[in-house]
Scaffold this active site. Sequence first.
Site, PDB file in Angstrom:
ATOM      1  CB  CYS A  69      -0.913  -0.001   1.212  1.00 60.70           C
ATOM      2  SG  CYS A  69      -1.921  -1.495   1.342  1.00 60.70           S
ATOM      3  CB  CYS A  72       1.047   1.726   4.522  1.00 58.56           C
ATOM      4  SG  CYS A  72       1.100   1.032   6.180  1.00 58.56           S
ATOM      5  CB  CYS A 109      -8.837   0.952  17.254  1.00 53.82           C
ATOM      6  SG  CYS A 109     -10.347   1.940  17.232  1.00 53.82           S
TER       7      CYS A 109
END
Length: 428
Positions: A69, A72, A109
């Site tokens: 990606c 990232c 998270c």
Amino acid sequence: MDLLNTLVDKGLRRELPTREEALAVLATSDDDLLDVVAAAGKVRRQWFGRRVKLNYLVNLKSGLCPEDCSYCSQRLGSKAGILKYTWLKPDEASKAAAAGVAGGAKRVCLVASGRGPTDRDVDRVTKTIEAIKEQNEGVEVCACLGLLSDGQADRLRSAGADAYNHNLNTSEETYGAITTTHTYADRVETVQQAQAAGLSACSGLIAGMGESDKDLVDVVFALRDLDPDSVPVNFLIPFEGTPLAKEWNLTPQRCLRILAMVRFVCPDVEVRLAGGREVHLRSMQPLALHLVNSIFLGDYLTSEGQAGQADLDMIADAGFEVEGAGTTTLPRHRADALAGGCGTPAEPAGCGTQESAGCGSHGGGGGCGPCGGHGEPEQAAGAEAVAVPDADAGESVPVARTEANGAARTDLVAVRRRGAGTDLAPNA
């Protein structure tokens, strides 16, 4: 402005805008910006009052991701100088989570870099979820582990996970230019698996990767069709050592227009201001609270956020309040539908057309870019974005504009060196 009156009326009725109306929001001028914020703010207050939900990220496993990606810092081949470590033990993760909860976070998270979890990884995470739930009564836990295999979402749900995050990130049309090691369809499938297991769906986007207004509207309408309960909006932080290190396509004004567009398309959904807010909104962050009803507290996955106390002060100074643990975030019609089991509303509910699906991680395949802290890159030119009308496309196209001295705004980005994976206290 007739457009804004129409959008407010639709938002208050949970009636969805057209694509043309969404594009028109992105094409509004800076002169109209406060009117846009005020209009979207009416919709936000209708469904969420002046409450702000706080979320806290714990990076369970950092760096060394096999996915490519482009945005990232944990991606394959990344030269970003980020922390790299393997899985945190359950007690370590629980200790990190407790700092966020103590700072007011209602949801934790749990993120892990990688394409997706093995069954052994799921075992690790289930033990971590159990440890966090045992020590922090009432806290919500969202997992963000990448692409899921059959049965893994059910196992996470059984362990006590409340939600799963997996972002779509950008439009289907442009996805292949951002990532090649997995597909847009892979992400959609994982969202749907999570939602089918009864997990609350969390799926969002990253703005500022060079996309057009059409791309932004396409991904938000795709999210609307998947009907997640929460939509994190990330703004690219171009980290040095990543392919998008020189992308600088955002201004505070454009960020606010993007958030307003998301609110109009997803009127009754938890819209979360996520990675990159400090870098791109800067001193205009308080205005964004009139559009979103959820933010991340403190640091992100691989970069530092502003001090947790500064977040709390900002919320109070802007006239908002932190949402308490005993308060249901979602409007009743959405909360009731989620409690019903499948996570898909039984009636039209704001951000979806009941085609079901769910959550997203804005990192490569796996947690290398989650609900709010995509492996954030560093700002490459102290540049601002100017919206230049494209007569043929009938939309606004961001064009980079470099500051007079051409200096990169590296002062706005700091690699995370505290919290999870370190011996230093977290920022919460």
